[in-house]
Write a protein that holds these residues in place. Structure first.
Motif, PDB file in Angstrom:
ATOM      1  N   TRP A 225       0.765  -1.185   0.137  1.00 16.95           N
ATOM      2  CA  TRP A 225      -0.078   0.153  -0.134  1.00 16.95           C
ATOM      3  C   TRP A 225       0.983   1.171   0.025  1.00 16.95           C
ATOM      4  CZ3 TRP A 225      -0.886   3.989   3.757  1.00 16.95           C
ATOM      5  CH2 TRP A 225      -1.882   4.568   3.495  1.00 16.95           C
ATOM      6  N   MET A 226       1.985   1.147   0.790  1.00 12.72           N
ATOM      7  CA  MET A 226       2.844   2.387   0.954  1.00 12.72           C
ATOM      8  C   MET A 226       3.482   2.696  -0.374  1.00 12.72           C
ATOM      9  SD  MET A 226       4.742   1.944   4.563  1.00 12.72           S
ATOM     10  CE  MET A 226       5.460   3.474   4.257  1.00 12.72           C
ATOM     11  N   VAL A 227       3.926   1.610  -1.164  1.00 15.06           N
ATOM     12  CA  VAL A 227       4.654   1.979  -2.458  1.00 15.06           C
ATOM     13  C   VAL A 227       3.666   1.915  -3.481  1.00 15.06           C
ATOM     14  CG1 VAL A 227       6.670   0.752  -1.536  1.00 15.06           C
ATOM     15  CG2 VAL A 227       5.196  -0.452  -2.802  1.00 15.06           C
ATOM     16  N   GLY A 228       2.657   1.389  -3.474  1.00 13.56           N
ATOM     17  CA  GLY A 228       1.416   1.360  -4.582  1.00 13.56           C
ATOM     18  C   GLY A 228       0.881   2.468  -4.778  1.00 13.56           C
ATOM     19  N   ARG A 229       0.455   3.264  -3.680  1.00 13.06           N
ATOM     20  CA  ARG A 229      -0.293   4.400  -4.310  1.00 13.06           C
ATOM     21  C   ARG A 229       0.491   5.543  -4.964  1.00 13.06           C
ATOM     22  NH1 ARG A 229      -3.100   7.696   0.492  1.00 13.06           N
ATOM     23  NH2 ARG A 229      -0.865   7.674   1.191  1.00 13.06           N
ATOM     24  N   PRO A 230       1.752   6.024  -4.554  1.00 16.84           N
ATOM     25  CA  PRO A 230       2.369   7.049  -5.113  1.00 16.84           C
ATOM     26  C   PRO A 230       2.975   6.536  -6.480  1.00 16.84           C
ATOM     27  CG  PRO A 230       3.710   6.220  -3.256  1.00 16.84           C
ATOM     28  CD  PRO A 230       2.380   5.657  -3.152  1.00 16.84           C
ATOM     29  N   LEU A 231       3.270   5.065  -6.542  1.00 13.89           N
ATOM     30  CA  LEU A 231       3.515   4.707  -7.934  1.00 13.89           C
ATOM     31  C   LEU A 231       2.434   4.749  -8.773  1.00 13.89           C
ATOM     32  CD1 LEU A 231       6.108   3.509  -9.429  1.00 13.89           C
ATOM     33  CD2 LEU A 231       4.879   1.395  -8.787  1.00 13.89           C
ATOM     34  N   LEU A 232       1.205   4.477  -8.494  1.00 13.09           N
ATOM     35  CA  LEU A 232       0.169   4.565  -9.355  1.00 13.09           C
ATOM     36  C   LEU A 232      -0.100   5.927  -9.689  1.00 13.09           C
ATOM     37  CD1 LEU A 232      -2.113   2.998 -10.666  1.00 13.09           C
ATOM     38  CD2 LEU A 232      -3.668   3.515  -8.435  1.00 13.09           C
ATOM     39  N   ASN A 233      -0.279   6.858  -8.829  1.00 12.55           N
ATOM     40  CA  ASN A 233       0.005   8.146  -9.019  1.00 12.55           C
ATOM     41  C   ASN A 233       0.792   8.659 -10.392  1.00 12.55           C
ATOM     42  OD1 ASN A 233      -2.199   8.603  -7.347  1.00 12.55           O
ATOM     43  ND2 ASN A 233      -0.872   9.402  -5.747  1.00 12.55           N
ATOM     44  N   ALA A 234       2.239   7.951 -10.116  1.00 13.23           N
ATOM     45  CA  ALA A 234       3.161   8.403 -10.863  1.00 13.23           C
ATOM     46  C   ALA A 234       2.831   7.910 -12.441  1.00 13.23           C
ATOM     47  CB  ALA A 234       4.389   7.967 -10.641  1.00 13.23           C
ATOM     48  N   ILE A 235       2.321   6.691 -12.548  1.00 12.90           N
ATOM     49  CA  ILE A 235       1.783   6.055 -13.548  1.00 12.90           C
ATOM     50  C   ILE A 235       0.872   6.747 -14.288  1.00 12.90           C
ATOM     51  CG2 ILE A 235       0.859   4.016 -14.657  1.00 12.90           C
ATOM     52  CD1 ILE A 235       2.280   2.314 -12.665  1.00 12.90           C
ATOM     53  N   ASN A 236       0.018   7.381 -13.582  1.00 19.26           N
ATOM     54  CA  ASN A 236      -1.269   7.848 -14.349  1.00 19.26           C
ATOM     55  C   ASN A 236      -0.601   9.424 -14.661  1.00 19.26           C
ATOM     56  OD1 ASN A 236      -3.199   6.013 -13.622  1.00 19.26           O
ATOM     57  ND2 ASN A 236      -3.483   6.825 -11.590  1.00 19.26           N
ATOM     58  N   ASN A 237       0.287  10.011 -14.071  1.00 18.50           N
ATOM     59  CA  ASN A 237       0.975  11.214 -14.527  1.00 18.50           C
ATOM     60  C   ASN A 237       2.291  11.220 -14.134  1.00 18.50           C
ATOM     61  OD1 ASN A 237       1.226  13.892 -15.206  1.00 18.50           O
ATOM     62  ND2 ASN A 237       0.185  14.817 -13.635  1.00 18.50           N
ATOM     63  N   PRO A 238       3.096  10.937 -15.097  1.00 19.41           N
ATOM     64  CA  PRO A 238       4.775  10.595 -15.034  1.00 19.41           C
ATOM     65  C   PRO A 238       5.305  11.979 -14.944  1.00 19.41           C
ATOM     66  CG  PRO A 238       4.276   9.985 -17.062  1.00 19.41           C
ATOM     67  CD  PRO A 238       2.893  10.180 -16.445  1.00 19.41           C
ATOM     68  N   ILE A 239       4.980  12.988 -14.185  1.00 15.38           N
ATOM     69  CA  ILE A 239       5.799  14.128 -14.124  1.00 15.38           C
ATOM     70  C   ILE A 239       6.896  14.056 -12.769  1.00 15.38           C
ATOM     71  CG2 ILE A 239       4.196  15.675 -15.084  1.00 15.38           C
ATOM     72  CD1 ILE A 239       3.339  16.447 -12.233  1.00 15.38           C
ATOM     73  N   GLY A 240       8.104  14.918 -12.883  1.00 12.45           N
ATOM     74  CA  GLY A 240       8.995  14.687 -11.937  1.00 12.45           C
ATOM     75  C   GLY A 240       8.417  14.862 -10.553  1.00 12.45           C
ATOM     76  N   PRO A 241       7.505  15.622 -10.007  1.00  9.64           N
ATOM     77  CA  PRO A 241       7.198  15.535  -8.541  1.00  9.64           C
ATOM     78  C   PRO A 241       6.585  14.350  -8.284  1.00  9.64           C
ATOM     79  CG  PRO A 241       6.601  17.847  -9.510  1.00  9.64           C
ATOM     80  CD  PRO A 241       7.246  16.804 -10.831  1.00  9.64           C
ATOM     81  N   ASN A 242       5.666  13.561  -8.977  1.00 13.53           N
ATOM     82  CA  ASN A 242       4.956  12.485  -8.644  1.00 13.53           C
ATOM     83  C   ASN A 242       5.866  11.424  -8.738  1.00 13.53           C
ATOM     84  OD1 ASN A 242       2.575  13.601  -8.606  1.00 13.53           O
ATOM     85  ND2 ASN A 242       1.890  12.913 -10.611  1.00 13.53           N
ATOM     86  N   ILE A 243       7.066  11.412  -9.524  1.00 11.92           N
ATOM     87  CA  ILE A 243       8.059  10.420  -9.606  1.00 11.92           C
ATOM     88  C   ILE A 243       8.921  10.473  -8.271  1.00 11.92           C
ATOM     89  CG2 ILE A 243      10.266   9.396 -10.491  1.00 11.92           C
ATOM     90  CD1 ILE A 243       8.972  10.099 -13.406  1.00 11.92           C
ATOM     91  N   GLY A 244       9.069  11.910  -7.928  1.00 16.64           N
ATOM     92  CA  GLY A 244      10.008  11.867  -6.671  1.00 16.64           C
ATOM     93  C   GLY A 244       9.319  11.516  -5.504  1.00 16.64           C
ATOM     94  N   LYS A 245       7.775  11.605  -5.399  1.00 22.60           N
ATOM     95  CA  LYS A 245       7.108  11.012  -4.278  1.00 22.60           C
ATOM     96  C   LYS A 245       7.315   9.640  -4.297  1.00 22.60           C
ATOM     97  CE  LYS A 245       3.933  14.989  -4.090  1.00 22.60           C
ATOM     98  NZ  LYS A 245       2.563  15.233  -4.386  1.00 22.60           N
ATOM     99  N   ALA A 246       7.194   8.932  -5.260  1.00 18.70           N
ATOM    100  CA  ALA A 246       7.225   7.491  -5.592  1.00 18.70           C
ATOM    101  C   ALA A 246       8.511   7.288  -5.050  1.00 18.70           C
ATOM    102  CB  ALA A 246       7.044   6.960  -7.196  1.00 18.70           C
ATOM    103  N   VAL A 247       9.489   7.756  -5.314  1.00 20.91           N
ATOM    104  CA  VAL A 247      10.921   7.208  -4.838  1.00 20.91           C
ATOM    105  C   VAL A 247      11.150   7.549  -3.433  1.00 20.91           C
ATOM    106  CG1 VAL A 247      13.616   8.022  -4.986  1.00 20.91           C
ATOM    107  CG2 VAL A 247      12.054   7.899  -6.996  1.00 20.91           C
ATOM    108  N   LYS A 248      10.463   8.639  -2.828  1.00 18.48           N
ATOM    109  CA  LYS A 248      10.646   8.680  -1.483  1.00 18.48           C
ATOM    110  C   LYS A 248       9.762   7.861  -0.588  1.00 18.48           C
ATOM    111  CE  LYS A 248       9.328  12.083   1.843  1.00 18.48           C
ATOM    112  NZ  LYS A 248       8.780  13.488   2.099  1.00 18.48           N
ATOM    113  N   ALA A 249       8.639   7.339  -1.246  1.00 21.81           N
ATOM    114  CA  ALA A 249       7.824   6.397  -0.621  1.00 21.81           C
ATOM    115  C   ALA A 249       8.450   5.131  -0.564  1.00 21.81           C
ATOM    116  CB  ALA A 249       6.595   6.211  -1.037  1.00 21.81           C
ATOM    117  N   GLY A 250       9.224   4.778  -1.676  1.00 19.36           N
ATOM    118  CA  GLY A 250       9.984   3.385  -1.914  1.00 19.36           C
ATOM    119  C   GLY A 250      11.077   3.404  -0.929  1.00 19.36           C
TER     120      GLY A 250
END
Length: 291
Positions: A225-250
């Motif tokens: 759940w912790m890694v999936g939510r931000p990764l899904l957001n990044a997949i839907n909109n792969p902009i820098g800030p979203n990818i950064g949040k996915a990395v941070k969560a990971g």
């Protein structure tokens, strides 16, 4: 105080906590017993602080010119820490990590030396390569888990292959982090999702083999759940800030992944201690940069 904060920022304090979790997971996998000695977790925890801290400091040293353009607010390009001071600090931390590992035993020192070397190679050259970079960074994190397992050397022969799991996991994070400044492609994010899924499946298989599957499921689910939510957001909109949040969560959720390893091997005491590290890491992540 601001000078001290600048030096601390170089070490990524929130990430350092996740490195401690690696060691505790390795100790749990090794089935280390505390009745006769506490030296293993003590010296190996200090070792990983030196190795991880030194590695990320040297990363900023080698990235000083690039950060001056893309992240001028960081300690080195902003002038809060000189390049020479940062270099000295990073190398001293790496050496300290090896020394603390050697205090436990030669096998631990050997693993620590390989991790330190891998970190330097990654920082200087490997991170510029799409495949080699994530692979080497994953190997460094896998080496950190092995460092914890070295508390009981026989465990390296019995369970050493489990170090391939953090290789896959950190490889996924490193892969997507290459696009956190300018944005990226969905294909990279899908690869990361597949690697995350592989990690969860292997953890559950091992846990059920050890007879601790049902106790481990909640932790694996929490991690997904912790890694999936931000990764899904990044997949839907792969902009820098979203990818950064996915990395941070990971990165931060590594703590829960390590807690799952502790539970998979029946050590709920260590699993609880590792889980307690999560709010500490989250708090530090609000003060200091993670990536």
């Amino acid at each position: 105080m601001s000078k001290l904060k600048a030096y601390l920022q170089l070490t990524r304090p929130a990430n350092l906590v996740t490195a401690l979790a690696d060691i505790l997971a390795g100790v749990a996998i090794a089935q280390f017993t505390y009745y006769s000695s506490y030296i293993a977790p003590g010296t190996l925890l200090l070792a990983t602080l030196g190795l991880y801290g030194g590695g990320v400091v040297m990363n900023d040293v080698f990235d000083a010119d690039l950060d001056a353009v893309e992240r001028p607010e960081r300690p080195i390009p902003s002038g809060r820490v000189s390049l020479q001071s940062a270099t000295t600090m990073g190398l001293l931390l790496l050496v300290a990590g090896i020394i603390f590992a050697a205090a436990y035993g030669p096998l631990s020192a050997y693993i620590a030396a390989l991790v330190a070397l891998g970190a330097l190679v990654y920082d200087k050259w490997a991170k510029h390569y799409t495949v080699f970079g994530p692979l080497l960074m994953g190997l460094c994190r896998g080496g950190n888990l092995l460092l914890g397992m070295s508390s009981v050397p026989q465990a390296l022969y019995d369970w050493g292959y489990l170090a391939l799991i953090p290789v896959a996991y950190i490889g996924a994070i490193t892969l997507i982090s290459q696009d956190e400044v300018h944005g990226g492609k969905r294909r990279t994010l899908y690869i990361a999702a597949a690697l995350y899924l592989l990690v969860h499946v292997v953890q559950l298989v091992v846990a059920f083999m050890q007879g601790n599957g049902l106790l481990t499921v909640p932790l694996v689910a929490a991690h997904a759940w912790m890694v999936g939510r931000p990764l899904l957001n990044a997949i839907n909109n792969p902009i820098g800030p979203n990818i950064g949040k996915a990395v941070k969560a990971g990165v931060i959720s590594l703590i829960i992944m390590n807690a799952a390893w502790c539970m998979a091997f029946g050590n709920w005491h260590l699993a609880l201690i590792v889980v307690v590290l999560l709010p500490i890491s989250i708090k530090l992540a609000r003060i200091f940069a993670v990536t």
